[in-house]
Scaffold this active site. Structure first.
Site, PDB file in Angstrom:
ATOM      1  N   GLU A  67       0.875  -1.190   0.000  1.00  0.00           N
ATOM      2  CA  GLU A  67       0.000   0.000   0.000  1.00  0.00           C
ATOM      3  C   GLU A  67       0.897   1.221   0.000  1.00  0.00           C
ATOM      4  O   GLU A  67       1.872   1.272   0.754  1.00  0.00           O
ATOM      5  CB  GLU A  67      -0.835   0.109   1.300  1.00  0.00           C
ATOM      6  CG  GLU A  67      -2.003  -0.794   1.438  1.00  0.00           C
ATOM      7  CD  GLU A  67      -2.712  -0.606   2.794  1.00  0.00           C
ATOM      8  OE1 GLU A  67      -2.733   0.511   3.337  1.00  0.00           O
ATOM      9  OE2 GLU A  67      -3.231  -1.602   3.289  1.00  0.00           O
TER      10      GLU A  67
ATOM     11  N   GLU B 140     -12.963   6.037   0.686  1.00  0.00           N
ATOM     12  CA  GLU B 140     -13.763   5.118   1.510  1.00  0.00           C
ATOM     13  C   GLU B 140     -14.405   5.941   2.628  1.00  0.00           C
ATOM     14  O   GLU B 140     -13.794   6.199   3.659  1.00  0.00           O
ATOM     15  CB  GLU B 140     -12.879   4.011   2.074  1.00  0.00           C
ATOM     16  CG  GLU B 140     -12.341   3.078   1.002  1.00  0.00           C
ATOM     17  CD  GLU B 140     -11.483   1.975   1.591  1.00  0.00           C
ATOM     18  OE1 GLU B 140     -12.036   0.962   2.047  1.00  0.00           O
ATOM     19  OE2 GLU B 140     -10.248   2.121   1.599  1.00  0.00           O
TER      20      GLU B 140
ATOM     21  N   LYS C 160     -14.580   4.759   6.502  1.00  0.00           N
ATOM     22  CA  LYS C 160     -13.402   4.446   7.319  1.00  0.00           C
ATOM     23  C   LYS C 160     -13.373   5.369   8.524  1.00  0.00           C
ATOM     24  O   LYS C 160     -13.780   6.530   8.457  1.00  0.00           O
ATOM     25  CB  LYS C 160     -12.122   4.635   6.507  1.00  0.00           C
ATOM     26  CG  LYS C 160     -11.890   3.533   5.483  1.00  0.00           C
ATOM     27  CD  LYS C 160     -10.444   3.465   5.054  1.00  0.00           C
ATOM     28  CE  LYS C 160      -9.672   2.518   5.940  1.00  0.00           C
ATOM     29  NZ  LYS C 160      -8.329   2.230   5.394  1.00  0.00           N
TER      30      LYS C 160
ATOM     31  N   GLU D  84      -8.085   9.907   6.218  1.00  0.00           N
ATOM     32  CA  GLU D  84      -8.219   8.469   5.942  1.00  0.00           C
ATOM     33  C   GLU D  84      -9.327   8.179   4.923  1.00  0.00           C
ATOM     34  O   GLU D  84      -9.321   7.142   4.278  1.00  0.00           O
ATOM     35  CB  GLU D  84      -8.538   7.690   7.233  1.00  0.00           C
ATOM     36  CG  GLU D  84      -7.462   7.753   8.306  1.00  0.00           C
ATOM     37  CD  GLU D  84      -6.339   6.761   8.094  1.00  0.00           C
ATOM     38  OE1 GLU D  84      -6.361   6.042   7.077  1.00  0.00           O
ATOM     39  OE2 GLU D  84      -5.426   6.718   8.940  1.00  0.00           O
TER      40      GLU D  84
END
Ligand SMILES: *[C@@H]1O[C@H](CO)[C@@H](O)[C@H](O)[C@H]1NC(C)=O
Length: 353
Positions: free
Chosen positions: A274, A325, A328, A334
């Protein structure tokens, strides 16, 4: 060269096939001996309630010539959507499942019911056994290596252990010392379990996977780490012995290379499972900076640039993340790592080839 054909097979195709095999042969003979560039993939996290349909994600990857995707679990609908797409997958075994994979027969059962019933085995490049367990989810630490060994036996039983590699992505902070890169070392309390993992990786020619975010290093080490160093544009490189580092990505990868050498596992390859940069929600999080970061990571992989310690050996990378996302937790940034919007349009103009 004898090629078996069904009786009624059209001769036309027969010739075409021979011709194409011949040109493949020629290509092999003519291609330079330099190593092929490493795979570039994208992580497809799905902790969101506004994702486009699965087919849109597959179409985006195809349209952008992205041949590798990392999935964080073995969701059957997601796996099926990639079936016969020509895209290779890294499939995550969620941490909670690790304690169930205690025997090779349990692992065979899981592989067949949760993976191979949804996607052909020849599309599976890696199975990532747990994610950041040793640091972020230590309850499952004792289960990681046993689950890997069960899955490996299972893959051997299925005659797939050579084509599908197993690893367990770690958080970058498993290094207690990362600077300068040549002094890097794994956290002493993690060494016993890491040693078992590294032995397995060495014995099976599998890579060490690390989730690497220069963005976090920058956030946590301001003002000592400059945003320019994290974004590949620092005019003041750092000297480390004979090597020169002008960016944090290289320095971080080489820190792992050094730490592996220090433990006697210099032959184990480092894969960045990642990496990414958020477009908003935090200090230095912006579309411009996300583009600057990811563009350079992609260029270096595509051109096989490598790091100062391993020049010319491009690093296999998985960019995080295909989409934002929105479910999250944690800091605002994030939820803003997406490279593509839910409409399928790029959040910024990143090229992949
Ligand atoms: C196992 O797989 C290899 C290809 O990886 C193949 O060549 C071989 O024939 C297979 N063996 C069996 C017993 O199926």
């Amino acid at each position: 060269m004898q090629i078996k054909m069904p009786k009624n097979f059209d001769h036309h195709y027969d010739h075409l096939l021979i011709l194409s095999q011949f040109s493949l042969l020629l290509l092999n003979l003519l291609s330079p001996s330099s190593a092929a560039p490493p795979p570039i993939g994208i992580c497809y996290g799905r902790v969101a309630n506004n994702l486009p349909p699965l087919t849109v994600a597959v179409d985006i990857l195809k349209a952008n010539n992205i041949k590798n995707v990392r999935l964080f679990n073995a969701n059957p609908a997601t796996l099926s959507s990639f079936s016969n797409s020509g895209i290779s997958v890294m499939i995550g075994v969620p941490n909670e499942i690790l304690p169930t994979l205690t025997t090779s027969s349990a692992a065979v059962g899981w592989l067949q019911s949760d993976i191979f019933s949804s996607i052909p085995a020849n599309q599976v490049r890696y199975i990532a056994v747990g994610n950041e367990v040793f640091l972020k989810d230590p309850f499952y630490t004792p289960h990681v290596v046993p689950a890997i060994l069960s899955l490996h036996q299972a893959l051997q039983t299925l005659n797939l252990s050579h084509s599908i590699k197993l690893s367990s992505p770690q958080a970058a902070s498993v290094l207690s010392i990362s600077y300068p890169p040549s002094s890097a070392s794994f956290a002493p309390d993690l060494k016993p379990v890491l040693f078992l993992l590294l032995q397995f990786l060495r014995d099976t020619a599998s890579p060490f996977m690390v989730n690497l975010y220069p963005y976090f290093s920058y956030l946590n080490n301001r003002p000592y780490v400059s945003v320019d160093y994290a974004l590949f544009r620092d005019p003041n490189p750092v000297q480390d012995g004979a090597l020169v580092y002008d960016n944090l990505f290289d320095a971080s990868v080489d820190a792992f290379v050094s730490a592996l050498e220090r433990e006697g596992f210099g032959g184990v390859e480092v894969v960045v499972s990642e990496t990414g940069w958020p477009t908003s929600g935090g200090e230095a999080a912006s579309v411009e900076n996300a583009l600057a970061y990811n563009r350079e990571v992609v260029r270096r992989a595509a051109e096989g640039v490598g790091t100062p310690k391993k020049a010319g050996e491009g690093v296999e990378v998985y960019l995080f993340d295909l989409f934002d996302e929105n479910e999250k937790g944690g800091e605002e940034y994030e939820r803003h790592f997406g490279i593509f919007g839910p409409d399928g349009l790029k959040a910024y103009d990143l090229g992949f080839n």
